[in-house]
Write an enzyme that holds these catalytic residues in place. Structure first.
Site, PDB file in Angstrom:
ATOM      1  N   HIS A  41     -49.744 -33.533 -11.309  1.00 54.40           N
ATOM      2  CA  HIS A  41     -49.408 -34.729 -12.088  1.00 54.40           C
ATOM      3  C   HIS A  41     -49.316 -35.965 -11.203  1.00 54.40           C
ATOM      4  CE1 HIS A  41     -47.323 -37.312 -14.979  1.00 54.40           C
ATOM      5  NE2 HIS A  41     -46.438 -37.553 -14.043  1.00 54.40           N
ATOM      6  N   THR A  88     -37.884 -29.731  -7.552  1.00 53.82           N
ATOM      7  CA  THR A  88     -39.041 -30.442  -7.000  1.00 53.82           C
ATOM      8  C   THR A  88     -38.727 -31.931  -6.977  1.00 53.82           C
ATOM      9  OG1 THR A  88     -40.158 -30.842  -9.111  1.00 53.82           O
ATOM     10  CG2 THR A  88     -40.591 -28.729  -8.025  1.00 53.82           C
ATOM     11  N   ASP A 132     -38.128 -37.977 -11.813  1.00 51.63           N
ATOM     12  CA  ASP A 132     -38.828 -38.312 -13.047  1.00 51.63           C
ATOM     13  C   ASP A 132     -38.334 -37.495 -14.234  1.00 51.63           C
ATOM     14  OD1 ASP A 132     -40.727 -39.458 -14.770  1.00 51.63           O
ATOM     15  OD2 ASP A 132     -42.230 -37.948 -14.303  1.00 51.63           O
ATOM     16  N   GLU A 163     -44.280 -40.639  -7.838  1.00 50.17           N
ATOM     17  CA  GLU A 163     -43.332 -41.246  -8.778  1.00 50.17           C
ATOM     18  C   GLU A 163     -42.377 -42.190  -8.050  1.00 50.17           C
ATOM     19  OE1 GLU A 163     -43.137 -41.119 -12.064  1.00 50.17           O
ATOM     20  OE2 GLU A 163     -44.842 -39.766 -12.310  1.00 50.17           O
ATOM     21  N   HIS A 175     -52.798 -39.818 -16.880  1.00 47.76           N
ATOM     22  CA  HIS A 175     -52.699 -38.694 -17.808  1.00 47.76           C
ATOM     23  C   HIS A 175     -54.079 -38.240 -18.282  1.00 47.76           C
ATOM     24  CE1 HIS A 175     -48.203 -38.937 -19.192  1.00 47.76           C
ATOM     25  NE2 HIS A 175     -48.375 -38.265 -18.069  1.00 47.76           N
ATOM     26  N   ARG A 198     -38.689 -49.051 -21.308  1.00 46.89           N
ATOM     27  CA  ARG A 198     -38.889 -47.735 -20.689  1.00 46.89           C
ATOM     28  C   ARG A 198     -40.369 -47.427 -20.476  1.00 46.89           C
ATOM     29  NH1 ARG A 198     -35.619 -42.122 -22.177  1.00 46.89           N
ATOM     30  NH2 ARG A 198     -36.618 -40.826 -20.586  1.00 46.89           N
ATOM     31  N   ARG A 242     -27.985 -25.852 -32.908  1.00 44.08           N
ATOM     32  CA  ARG A 242     -28.001 -27.287 -33.230  1.00 44.08           C
ATOM     33  C   ARG A 242     -27.564 -28.171 -32.058  1.00 44.08           C
ATOM     34  NH1 ARG A 242     -25.722 -27.353 -39.497  1.00 44.08           N
ATOM     35  NH2 ARG A 242     -27.323 -25.950 -40.312  1.00 44.08           N
ATOM     36  N   VAL A 262     -41.369 -28.181 -15.586  1.00 45.42           N
ATOM     37  CA  VAL A 262     -41.600 -27.243 -16.681  1.00 45.42           C
ATOM     38  C   VAL A 262     -40.282 -26.631 -17.133  1.00 45.42           C
ATOM     39  CG1 VAL A 262     -42.605 -25.001 -17.248  1.00 45.42           C
ATOM     40  CG2 VAL A 262     -43.994 -26.733 -16.105  1.00 45.42           C
ATOM     41  N   LYS A 312     -34.895 -45.726 -12.725  1.00 49.00           N
ATOM     42  CA  LYS A 312     -35.172 -45.073 -13.993  1.00 49.00           C
ATOM     43  C   LYS A 312     -33.911 -44.988 -14.844  1.00 49.00           C
ATOM     44  CE  LYS A 312     -37.519 -41.343 -16.302  1.00 49.00           C
ATOM     45  NZ  LYS A 312     -38.419 -40.171 -16.226  1.00 49.00           N
ATOM     46  N   ASN A 322     -44.226 -45.816 -17.072  1.00 52.29           N
ATOM     47  CA  ASN A 322     -45.525 -45.193 -17.301  1.00 52.29           C
ATOM     48  C   ASN A 322     -46.629 -45.874 -16.496  1.00 52.29           C
ATOM     49  OD1 ASN A 322     -44.722 -43.164 -19.146  1.00 52.29           O
ATOM     50  ND2 ASN A 322     -44.580 -44.701 -20.767  1.00 52.29           N
ATOM     51  N   LYS A 379     -35.617 -36.687 -21.797  1.00 49.84           N
ATOM     52  CA  LYS A 379     -36.799 -36.245 -22.541  1.00 49.84           C
ATOM     53  C   LYS A 379     -36.984 -34.745 -22.349  1.00 49.84           C
ATOM     54  CE  LYS A 379     -39.879 -40.268 -22.450  1.00 49.84           C
ATOM     55  NZ  LYS A 379     -41.211 -40.727 -22.012  1.00 49.84           N
ATOM     56  N   HIS A 429     -49.755 -44.030 -15.607  1.00 49.72           N
ATOM     57  CA  HIS A 429     -49.818 -42.847 -16.463  1.00 49.72           C
ATOM     58  C   HIS A 429     -50.899 -42.928 -17.535  1.00 49.72           C
ATOM     59  CE1 HIS A 429     -46.122 -41.948 -14.429  1.00 49.72           C
ATOM     60  NE2 HIS A 429     -45.939 -40.839 -15.109  1.00 49.72           N
ATOM     61  N   GLU A 469     -37.316 -45.308 -25.577  1.00 51.94           N
ATOM     62  CA  GLU A 469     -38.655 -45.757 -25.200  1.00 51.94           C
ATOM     63  C   GLU A 469     -39.276 -46.688 -26.245  1.00 51.94           C
ATOM     64  OE1 GLU A 469     -42.633 -43.870 -23.052  1.00 51.94           O
ATOM     65  OE2 GLU A 469     -41.163 -42.535 -23.940  1.00 51.94           O
TER      66      GLU A 469
END
Length: 1583
Positions: free
Chosen positions: A292, A141, A147, A195, A280, A269, A131, A117, A255, A273, A153, A276, A265
């Protein structure tokens, strides 16, 4: 000064920016300051991480900054709230405002310290602030390390979904400090390992093998805190630390490599997943209760099964993946208890999951993008593969159906999985042996996984895989075994073979010197395993000196086995129940302290071929067993097994029976390899001994079997067959026998299988019960059964087969399903025990299409944490309680309400023993009866564990064994203590003679048993014999079986209310309840305000509170909110009596209360413990701030909301308003909270006069007061009517106009009915008459008016109005008439919906006035017009078994019969006699005018009503739909001829259907007492 730590670096996008090591905080500060010069550094973390590490970072940066000779940069920190709710637009803005306030510039470096998070949120801030500024990821963690921190991302969540707004923004550095993991909760560590396993599974088999092999070492690295910065340098790094860091670096490397090739992606990539797509979707339903990684873990297995179903992936790879994930404590199935205990678990339907996948940004259309494995370490494509929804649905479905199809003359050649029996024996032998053995063709299933895991926990062997998982390399421990760590149990699920073998294996264990070792080995299993017998084996081992203790039920798991070793010498064993007992001792005997002589006693030995199999395998591993000629005495020498270099496991002969049987039943050919005449397994004889006799052509060589079936439908019944040598195959034989013809009565008589009663289920009973669903008759024998075959095309289609979690049951009935269309196998996953890919092989190898079936689910709940725990909605209800408490009465009514079968345990006992209970006790004594009664309980649970209501005898709790059975059952099913006042019981039992008399006073018996009843039950039903209504029995038992009486208006777009009762004793106020509850959706019982008349303290007793709840149930059917408000939260309950409060809350759960209010200021452990027992009740997690200091836009409110949302089903936050602006702030907070994905309903209120606006606008369960209450529950409370008037003034409740369409209607009671209701509830609506000549423009204009609220329709327009409507209800379509019009919003558009409530008026009139009439044996309808249609529909809904129809015009009556195909309507020609085969009706509904009936035989123009119309001895009910006169000829005749019959006037039916209309239109319960009084006064005044 610290020396430079040893770092492992990983390159990404051409830069070695990922640095891995231990204890890196000083290194991080130094590296960031020297390589990323800036005017300021801002560290953002959350309160959880700050507690552990913020101070260390501040010190490290301060020290490094002080070393700088140039200008000193600033180091700032910002601590935010933890959790996904912070990852929002508001959370991002909060950080940005902080940066601007601190005048941060474009050269600022931001450090993200925390989990995913923090990394996602802070990374997105960095991507957009000024910008784009530089930032550093410092994940804390494991999940973030491997991951989310890697790849660039960044994103925030929105109400539309997770991570939908974000950017790709690469960090300057990613620092992986594995020492952070030492403070990570173990569950979070496992979360990250998902993961790690995923990455190895898609990319690197070598890494995956390491993960498989070293799970314990990897866990040790984080379980043992490193002292003195151990691990910072390689020289101080433990083996576990090095392994952990290597695993993390390896995962990151994969990864990073993929990201470097495909940063944005576009293809490659997508591989990360894996798991997932489905994971998900699961996470979306179960968040935040499942993490998760846990959801992805399940997703990986399900997606691997998709690959297996495509024929791309072998089962061996799926099995390895399952074992590896389990080794790290991760769930691998939706059946995992951690999943089923989640609130949303009942929402995990196939359609729901597919819908969620559909909106995933990676998916589109009827296909989903899924990463498909081709083997461990490789994928099918270098991108995600498009997979059809139907294949995903098949994997997700809990049930399956085999589509019937012609297979022509096909010849299938295949091999079945490895033998379960041989696999389990080979694992034990290889583990106990010295040296290394390569096991080939090992069965990859639940059973073998359980066995391997147990042997590893005992440190008995090590396992490794070769040949892509096709070969298991076992390095034996030569018999050296250790006690597992203290507190660690060996869990065996329902693996009976493992349980029996390991019982003796565990007796070989020697005491351990390890510091954390336990003092005994505990083996346990699931609920069914705890019912399966193990007593004879334990008895033999105990007699030989082993110390084995039953932890729960005598004769069953769980067991505690002391580490004393096996003595040996002479061991006597009863072997008539299971040959596995014999094999268990044989396998372990070489390691006894003395050579073993095993004597089998106690009758005929069962399943000798399996004993022979064990001896033959022992010989292969170097130990020769001898058997004394002509005896059952075996001599086993001392010795150590020696592993052969390689051991090939035969295919499973029991499993082989299924494809061979499919060939037999479909008339095709099947050849099975690796099963022939030289097999060690008795079931290999099935083809020759059974199928050949049934008419099949059988060819069997040493290692191969071929079967060709006769033409479809030509299997022969074979009379008697002794299947003792192949008992597991009898289920397959039963499936074939069901369609076998010929011989005497088409009979197949199967004997020699008595042991099948104690397998995964009572298989003989299972086959009998499930074959009956096809219409196949059977007869149970002492050691088997007879099956009476029928032509296959006469068997009942669409049978839904309950499999008892038994693989053999599922596969046997799938054979029958190949020729009986639409057969459903309910628990398809139970085949994983021996043939996990059975359904795939049916399709891919045999050529039969298999489809997934989603079974009906119980009504969904938004529960926060599991209930009792995760109660199974289909689980049978067991009733316990004193004799005379009313169990049979309550149970009979409950079974009717639930549409379940009722079992009286006394009747079951008497049928089983062919003797009455009283006589049995007289002949055999009480101890013998109690033992037999306990056996009956065990059998009933086993045979009727679902779909029943079971009433037990009063003394069932007298023995510890029975109590253990009940307590064990209560873990997953409802056990209800039926309670009754002891004086009533004493009075009743003084007259009752059917049961044996007590040998002591009833009161003494009650005192002894009362604590046992409480201990064994998880629910209490207080039975006031004279007062307990059918409605309350129905409500209570529906509640505990998944149909809770929750407030329907607690839903988006609706408003709901509860009245807060402030009485010290509610009983005097019960008469006021109809007034107090007008308009509201629930009633709050303020338990903290209750005071018994003689009470001295502030805490009411549980008994007093229970009596108050029960009394309230008698006065209202509304759900109850049970509140124990403490003084600190504005109530009267002592703050220092928290445990007392929670004991009362727990009692509320046992009483089936719908809502309990739980203060989040209480101990979180107490709350979670309570939530784990809540069943289908819901928790209102509440917080009250009486200080006036709480502001709705501050972090503290967001924090309380997050906590309440996590702990509760409904969130309640109450503040205090000082100004009008405080209400606007509250409204803004609620609006934002409701935008969050998966937002819980929220009660948000400001107290005080200034806060009244918040009460008006609050949508969920607003607390209201009433003028009749002694006081308001809180300052500022308003009444329901006051709030409705205020809503109208604010434009939130616009006035609506309602109408009656018809002609003539001038004297209608409907305006009186509805306007009286509107007025008393404060609703601004009006009800008017609209009398027109036809359905013309005036009615059309009324329907189109914006203020049109709804309409009633009466004659002659009930048919004419239909063309103006957009949609009809099923009832309106069936009845062919509309009497109610409702404007509804559907798909964003306003449509007109037509309904018919006449039938509801009839049904409710019958239910409310004759509650004892349920599913009447016969009913009568007089007339054949439109109202008669409604009457038939109503009687059908009541379950009427016969409906007689009388009408003078027979043709109209016949047309009505034809309008209801499938309904048992029978025309009759006279009213003074009934058809010979039918009983007299107990329900009569007349739908003709009163003038058309007469009791005067001289009136030829009317229907004559004879005295014989009524059965005066019965309790019946007569309904006359005629509106006037009040007393029609029919009602007058009933009054004189059948005084026991209830009578219903037409105006009363009008009222009942009007109540339904009122609630349908307004969403509010009609105030019946006010409305009926107004209507009846006017009616009788004008009559």
């Amino acid at each position: 000064m610290d020396t430079v730590p040893d770092i492992l670096k990983v390159s990404i996008l051409g830069r070695e920016s990922i640095h891995c090591g231990f204890h890196l905080i000083p290194y991080i500060a130094r590296t960031v300051l020297t390589t990323l010069p800036a005017s300021g550094y801002v560290l953002v973390t959350d309160t959880n991480v700050a507690e552990f590490y913020l101070s260390a970072f501040e010190k490290a940066f301060s020290a490094e900054i002080n070393k700088l000779s140039s200008a000193k940069p600033r180091f700032l920190s910002r601590v935010i709230l933890p959790g996904e709710t912070t990852k929002s637009r508001e959370g991002k803005a909060d950080i940005e405002d902080f940066l601007l306030l601190e005048r941060c510039t474009r050269d600022t470096v931001i450090l993200a310290l925390g989990g995913g998070v923090i990394g996602d949120l802070v990374g997105f801030v960095a991507a957009t602030f000024m910008r784009g500024v530089r930032f550093v990821q410092i994940p804390t963690t494991l999940l973030a390390m491997v991951d989310s921190a890697v790849g660039g991302k960044t994103a925030i969540d929105t109400p539309a979904g997770k991570n939908l707004i974000g950017a790709f923004w690469q960090p300057e550095y990613i620092f992986i400090d594995a020492a952070f993991l030492e403070t990570l909760p173990e569950r979070e560590f496992s979360n990250g390992m998902a993961e790690v396993v995923k990455t190895a599974a898609i990319w690197d088999e070598t890494e995956f093998t390491s993960l498989e092999t070293h799970a314990q070492l990897i866990h040790n690295a984080v379980r043992t805190p490193s002292v003195g910065h151990a691990g910072r340098h390689i020289i101080t790094r433990s083996t576990s630390q090095s392994l952990l860091l290597s695993v993390i670096r390896g995962s990151i490397y994969v990864k990073s490599h993929i990201v470097t090739i495909d940063e944005r992606e576009t293809g490659l990539r997508n591989l990360v997943n894996f798991g997932h797509t489905i994971g998900h979707a699961i996470e979306a339903v179960l968040t935040p209760h499942m993490l998760h990684g846990e959801c992805v873990s399940i997703g990986m297995i399900l997606e691997a099964e998709v690959a297996r179903g495509m024929g791309v992936l072998k089962q061996v790879a799926v099995g390895r993946l399952v074992r590896c994930l389990r080794a790290y404590g991760l769930p691998v199935s939706l059946a995992d208890q951690r999943v089923s205990r989640c609130p949303g678990a009942r929402d995990l339907g196939v359609d729901k999951l597919l819908d969620i996948m559909r909106v995933d940004k990676k998916n589109s259309g009827p296909q989903k993008k899924v990463v498909i494995l081709s083997r461990i370490g490789a994928t099918y494509e270098q991108k995600a593969t498009a997979v059809d929804d139907v294949l995903i649905a098949k994997v997700l479905s809990e049930a399956a159906t085999v589509k019937v199809a012609s297979l022509g003359t096909q010849h299938v050649k295949m091999a079945t999985p490895g033998s379960k029996s041989i696999s389990n024996r080979a694992l034990v032998l290889a583990a106990l042996a010295q040296g290394t053995c390569k096991l080939k063709n090992l069965l990859h299933s639940d059973d073998t996984q359980v066995m391997m895991a147990a042997l590893q926990e005992l440190k008995g062997a090590s396992f490794a895989w070769e040949d892509g998982g096709e070969t298991l390399v076992v390095t034996g421990g030569a018999g050296a075994l250790q006690v597992p760590a203290a507190g660690q149990e060996i869990y065996l699920g329902n693996a009976g073979t493992a349980a029996r073998f390991l019982t003796t294996v565990c007796s070989l264990v020697s005491p351990s010197t390890a510091a954390n070792a336990g003092t005994a080995t505990v083996i346990t299993g699931n609920a069914r395993m705890k019912q399966r017998p193990i007593g004879p084996l334990v008895d033999a081992l105990r007699a030989n000196g082993s110390e084995i203790t039953y932890i729960e039920s005598e004769g069953c798991l769980p067991l505690s086995i002391a580490p004393k070793g096996l003595q040996g010498g002479v061991i006597r064993l009863a072997a008539s129940v299971s040959s596995q007992y014999v094999s268990s001792i044989l396998l372990c005997a070489p390691y006894a302290r003395e050579a073993v002589t095993l004597e089998l006693v106690g009758g005929a030995v069962i399943s000798q071929p399996y004993i022979d199999m064990t001896i033959a395998m022992m010989r292969t591993f170097g130990v020769i067993v001898t058997r004394d000629p002509g005896t059952d005495i075996y001599r086993i020498p001392q010795g150590t097994y020696v592993n052969p270099a390689q051991y090939a496991i035969e295919s499973d002969a029991s499993s082989a029976t299924y494809p061979l049987a499919i060939a037999a039943i479909t008339g095709t050919t099947c050849t099975l390899e690796n099963i022939g005449s030289e097999s060690l397994q008795g079931d290999a004889r099935f083809a020759v001994d059974v199928l050949a006799r049934m008419g099949c052509e059988v060819v069997q060589t040493a290692n191969e079997t071929t079967v060709t079936g006769p033409k479809r439908g030509e299997l022969k019944a074979i009379g008697e067959v002794d299947m003792e040598p192949m008992t597991d195959a009898f289920l397959t034989a039963c499936a074939l026998a069901a369609v076998a013809q010929g011989g005497e009565g088409n009979t197949t008589r199967i004997i020699g299988i008595a042991n099948q009663r104690v397998k995964e289920c009572n298989r003989i009973k299972a086959m009998i019960d499930q074959l009956a669903k096809f219409g196949v008759q059977t007869k149970e024998l002492d050691d088997g059964l007879e099956v009476y075959g029928r032509p296959f095309n006469t068997l009942t289609r669409g049978a839904s087969i309950h499999c008892y979690d038994d693989h053999r049951v599922a596969m046997a009935f799938s054979v029958l399903g190949t020729i009986v269309p639409d057969t459903i196998i309910e628990e398809k996953r139970c085949v994983e025990k021996t043939w996990p890919n059975w359904w795939d092989d049916l399709e891919n190898k045999i050529g039969l299409k298999v489809e997934g079936i989603e079974l009906p689910r119980a009504e969904s709940s938004t529960a926060a944490t599991s209930g009792m725990p995760s109660p199974a909605t289909s689980a049978s209800v067991i009733l316990i309680g004193m004799r005379g408490s009313g169990k049979t009465h309550v149970g009979t009514l409950a079974s009717a309400a639930l549409s379940r079968r009722f079992i009286d345990a006394d009747a079951y006992f008497e049928a089983k023993h062919n003797i009455g209970v009283r006589e049995f006790v007289h002949v055999n004594g009480w101890p013998a009866f109690r033992a037999a009664e306990t056996d009956s309980l065990k059998e009933i649970i086993q045979e009727a564990g679902t779909g029943h209501v079971i009433s037990m005898g009063g003394g069932i709790v007298e023995t510890p064994q029975a109590r253990d059975l009940l307590k064990d059952y209560a873990r997953t099913g409802p056990v209800v203590h039926v309670m009754r006042d002891i004086e009533e019981i004493v009075s009743y039992l003084g007259e009752e003679t059917a049961r044996p008399a007590y040998q002591e006073s009833i009161t003494e018996v009650f005192k002894r048993r009362e604590p046992w009843f409480a201990e064994c039950a998880n629910y209490d039903f207080i039975n006031h014999i004279t007062e307990a209504s059918n409605a309350e029995i129905s409500r209570f038992f529906k509640h505990i079986t998944g149909q809770p009486n929750l407030a329907g208006n607690v839903a988006a777009g609706k408003r709901s209310y509860f009245v807060a009762l402030t009485y010290p004793d509610v009983i005097p106020a019960l008469q006021l309840m109809p007034d107090l509850t007008m308009g509201v959706d629930a009633v709050e019982l303020r338990v903290d305000l209750l005071r018994a008349p003689d009470a001295l303290g502030a805490i009411p007793s549980q008994a007093y509170v229970a009596a108050q709840v029960t009394a309230l149930r008698r006065a209202t059917s509304l759900p109850i909110i049970f509140t124990v408000r403490t003084i600190g939260q504005g109530g009267a309950f002592p703050d220092n009596s928290e445990r007392d409060a929670f004991e009362l809350l727990g009692r509320a759960l046992r009483l089936g209360v719908e809502y309990i209010d739980v203060e989040i200021s209480a101990s979180e452990k107490l709350i979670t413990d309570l939530a784990a027992r809540k069943g289908f009740s819901q928790i209102i997690a509440s917080w009250h701030d009486w200080s006036g200091k709480m502001k709705w836009n501050e972090d503290v409110v967001r924090s309380k909301y997050a906590l309440a949302s996590r702990l509760g089903d409904i969130v309640k936050i109450v503040g205090k308003a000082d100004t009008l602006q405080d209400n606007f702030a509250l409204h803004d907070f609620v609006a934002k909270a409701n935008l969050q994905r998966g937002a819980k309903p929220i009660i948000a209120i400001n107290m005080g006069v200034e806060g009244q606006m918040s009460r008006i606008l609050n949508a969920t369960l607003s607390p209201v007061t009433h003028p009749l209450l002694p006081s308001k529950a809180a300052p500022g409370q308003l009444s329901f009517a006051q709030i409705q008037k205020a809503l109208n003034l604010l434009g939130q409740l616009p006035a609506r106009r309602y109408f009656l369409f018809g002609n003539p209607i001038a004297h209608s009671m409907s305006p009186t009915l509805h306007n009286a209701g509107f007025e008393v509830l404060g609703l601004p609506h009006t009800y008017e008459l609209l009398e027109t000549v036809n359905v013309g423009e005036e009615i059309k204009a009324t329907l189109a008016a914006p203020d049109f609220g709804g309409a009633s329709v009466t004659i002659p327009f009930k048919l004419d109005v239909i063309p103006l409507l957009d949609k009809l209800s099923p009832a309106a379509e069936a009845i062919g008439a509309v009497n109610t019009i409702i404007p509804v919003i559907e798909g964003g558009n306003r449509i007109l919906y037509g309904d018919n409530t006449d039938w509801l008026g009839i049904r409710e009139s019958i239910r409310s006035r004759a509650p004892s009439i349920s599913a009447p044996a016969a009913a009568l309808v007089i007339g054949a017009g439109g109202t008669a249609r409604a009457a038939i529909f109503a009687l059908q809904s009541l379950g009427a078994q016969r409906i007689y129809l009388f009408n003078r015009t027979a043709s109209k009556a016949q047309a009505l019969v034809e309008a209801f195909p499938g309904v048992p309507v029978k025309l009759i020609e006279t009213l003074d006699a009934w058809p010979a085969e039918g009983p007299a009706p107990t329900v009569i509904v007349s739908t003709v005018p009163a003038s058309a009936t007469t009791t005067d035989s001289t009136n030829p123009g009317a229907v004559l009503l004879p005295l014989a119309l009524f059965d005066a001895t019965a309790n019946g009910i007569v309904v006359d739909m005629a509106y006037k006169p009040a007393e029609t000829p029919l009602l007058l005749l009933a009054k004189s001829a059948a005084p026991k019959w209830a009578r219903v006037m037409g105006v009363e039916v009008l009222l009942e259907q009007g109540y339904v209309q009122f609630e349908t239109w307004t969403g509010r319960g009609c105030p019946k007492h006010v409305v009926s009084k107004s209507v009846l006064e006017k009616y009788f005044a004008t009559a």
